[in-house]
Write an enzyme that holds these catalytic residues in place. Structure first.
Site: not given
Lengths: 401, 299
Positions: B220, B258
């Protein structure tokens, strides 16, 4: 969390970093008084700076037409007029977007005679999991541009977290910046203070741009932080009550504040398909797949591992308060969560919010058959998707009509 | 063989009496994992009971290791105390510490990483779903499940999965299992900016593991760990790797859930990671729905 320039300077000053004398002002009258005080203290030139969490303030324009969110002046009367033009007005800069930000606080400070602008930052080097000090002789400009065009003009020094910033590292960086004699000593002291701020405040980044060599009151050269930006580690805020108090809710999106009350991680975007997803990675991937099939996501929304009825209902309400939303895509991988519990929550949320927009639901995981049955038997028009791709395409189709 | 853990691995859970830790300790026991000890300071001498299992609780990790021979730990300790719990596991000489806890301050992890220099312990996480090496029973029962992943979605086999994200790992695993393809080991390395084990570390283990025949690597935005792994694969890769990068549509400067998922200063973009994958011959899944198919086509 981000804080204002004046707050960043307060923190830096606390750790021994020199900053220009200044006062925080909320009204033109306060600005007048602050300017008078600074002039009485020997300041020959002043600067009035709009306090918003966005860069490019100096080159910004107020919606009133007034140009410049950072202005120099010489007299208290001028400072008063500048404050009047800035306070209560919306400043648009290249970083604020077209909506701009309301200016409700000013920093009125001494504007010393700048001899040279430098750059300094402390941040986390993710590749080594250590703090990194970055410095450059090219201050007052966009450091990303410097990094791209003249990377040799940026010096980097890794810090051993067990030792902290060492005096020899201060001398090394001072030398790389071409500072000699007393200025080199000042640089070492200042660097140690900036590092200490980063460490003690649990900052994610401390950036001083520009760090300036100025002509001090005694005629000697001085090193001061003329601008400062500090980002803080949200995970560490619990141990900093003083920094928590610096949070400025006016700088945050009202929808994002509302979402955080329900432990939802919501970020508003510009598209028209809203997403409601469990898990940050899957939430990002859901945005991506919407774009892949030709539409744009209206938001990032991670409901976390639980996805309770209350959370789903709150999420729907937040999504629906964005007028750009034309359809909703719920993408849940209920690994451990019972999909039927999630389905029941979705049905309840749809009923409670009186949802009329197309709703596409993709459920996968534990007890998924019962969950799909609950959705199908709810009497609501819920479009069911079998895979992520199938559901994304169906969601995109609903807005193409 | 699998990597990191096998069905025989003896596991302890730090924070076993907390709600979160207890719930997942029960699920690991149900999965057939060799959960041999729990650690909760002040509750030493008590037992964690579930479904006929009676797991002893110890005050310290060192005690638990001495008494039960545990070699791996799952950390479910709340964020303010989690880095300390990790270091206690390191001191006790564990081979593996898997930190599930989300929300540990970066500074705590910077210090913990520094303190771990030279130790034999491998840290996975924090802020991760953990590790699963599937077993041979029904719904992969009998495997080693450390953390919070749903065990039943797995199937014993030959694909290695590594990812920062939990649900995206489950997505990939489920795609594989639904196609009748099993996994050797699935590793969630976590979504924080400072973690113990990188994509590259796990990729090297998979490449060296005779049981693993193909790899799905999910990345990511943020940092450059995916690029580092891709660079290594380009030079040393011996097995097919397919990948997906999440966050192509994420706005720069915003943290996407996150703590580590952020594009800052033009660094850590999905574009850069995808082009690094392409340059390394890693198959790119056009959408997250195609992760398994992309790999299977390469094999």
């Amino acid at each position: 969390m981000n804080i204002h320039e004046y707050q960043a300077k307060q923190l830096l000053k606390q750790y021994g970093v020199a900053v220009p004398d200044g006062e925080v002002c909320k009204t033109p009258a306060e600005a007048l008084a602050a300017a008078e005080k600074l002039i009485a203290g020997g300041q020959k030139m002043l600067v009035v700076k709009s306090q918003i969490h966005a860069g490019g303030r100096g080159k910004g324009t107020f919606k009133s037409g007034f140009k410049g969110g950072v202005k120099l002046c010489k007299t208290a009367a001028e400072a008063h007029d500048l404050a009047k033009a800035m306070l209560g007005n919306v400043l648009v800069t290249k970083q604020t977007g077209p909506d701009g930000r309301l200016v409700s606080t000013l920093l009125v400070a001494g504007a010393p005679n700048i001899k040279k602008e430098l750059y300094l930052a402390v941040l986390l080097d993710r590749a080594t999991s250590r703090p990194l000090v970055m410095a450059s002789t090219e201050g007052g400009v966009d450091i990303e541009e410097v990094a791209e065009k003249t990377p040799e003009k940026i010096v980097k020094e890794q810090i051993d977290p067990a030792l902290g910033f060492q005096p020899w590292q201060g001398r090394k960086i001072a030398a790389a910046l071409g500072l000699k004699g007393d200025l080199a000593n000042q640089c070492g002291k200042l660097l140690a203070g900036v590092y200490k701020t980063w460490w003690e405040a649990d900052a994610s980044m401390v950036e001083i741009n520009p760090l300036c060599i100025i002509e001090g009151a005694d005629g000697k050269d001085q090193l001061v932080a003329v601008d400062a930006k500090i980002g803080l580690d949200d995970n560490a805020l619990y141990r900093h009550k003083d920094i928590q108090a610096m949070r400025d809710l006016a700088e945050e999106s009202p929808l994002e504040i509302e979402a955080s009350k329900f432990n939802l991680n919501y970020i508003k975007l510009d598209g028209s398909i809203a997403c409601l997803v469990n898990g940050a990675g899957l939430a990002m991937a859901t945005m991506d797949i919407i774009q892949h099939y030709g539409a744009s996501p209206a938001n990032f929304l991670d409901v976390g591992g639980g996805a309770s009825k209350d959370q789903v209902t709150a999420a729907f309400k937040i999504i629906l308060s964005d007028p750009a939303v034309k359809a909703i895509f719920v993408n849940i991988f209920g690994g451990i969560m019972d999909c039927n519990v999630i389905a029941t929550g979705i049905v309840a949320a749809v009923k409670e919010t009186g949802l009329t927009l197309p709703l596409v639901v993709r459920l996968e995981g534990n007890n998924v058959i019962a969950g799909k049955k609950t959705l199908a038997e709810s009497g609501l028009t819920i479009i069911s998707g079998d895979s992520m791709a199938d559901a994304a395409q169906k969601a995109v189709k609903t807005i193409a009509k | 063989m699998a990597i990191l853990v096998t069905p025989q691995t003896k596991l302890l859970v730090q924070g076993i009496t907390g709600e979160f830790g207890a719930r997942h300790a029960r699920l690991s026991l149900d999965y057939g994992t060799q959960l041999v000890a729990g650690v909760t300071p002040g509750k030493g001498g008590q037992f964690f009971e579930h479904g006929g299992h009676k797991v002893p609780i110890f005050d310290t990790v060192a005690d638990a290791v001495k008494q039960t021979g545990a070699t791996a730990s799952a950390v479910f300790v709340p964020p303010p105390f989690a880095a300390d719990a990790i270091l206690e596991g390191v001191d006790a000489g564990l081979d593996l510490v898997v930190a599930i806890t989300e929300g540990i301050p970066v500074r705590d992890m910077v210090r913990a990483r520094q303190a771990m220099t030279g130790s034999k312990t491998r840290l996975i996480g924090p802020n991760c779903p953990g590790i699963v090496t599937p077993g041979t029973g029904k719904d992969s029962h009998g495997g080693c499940r450390i953390g919070i992943a749903p065990g039943y979605i797995h199937k014993k086999g030959n694909i290695g999965v590594v990812s920062r994200s939990g649900t995206l790992t489950y997505e990939a695993v489920w795609q594989l299992t639904s196609r009748g393809v099993g996994q050797s080991t699935c590793v969630g390395i976590g979504g924080d900016p400072v973690n113990g084990t990188s994509h590259l570390d796990v990729i090297k283990l998979f490449m060296a593991d005779p049981e693993t025949k193909g790899i799905i690597m999910i990345g990511e935005i943020g940092g450059s760990a995916e690029e580092e792994a891709a660079e290594w694969i380009a030079k040393n890769g011996t097995k097919p790797v397919a990948g997906f990068i999440a966050g192509a549509t994420a706005p720069p400067g915003r943290r996407m859930g996150h703590a580590g998922a952020i594009v800052s200063g033009g660094k850590g973009t999905a574009e850069a990671k995808i082009s690094a994958f392409k340059a390394a011959g890693i198959g790119i899944a056009a959408t997250p729905s195609d992760m398994a198919d992309t790999l299977l086509k390469m094999m």
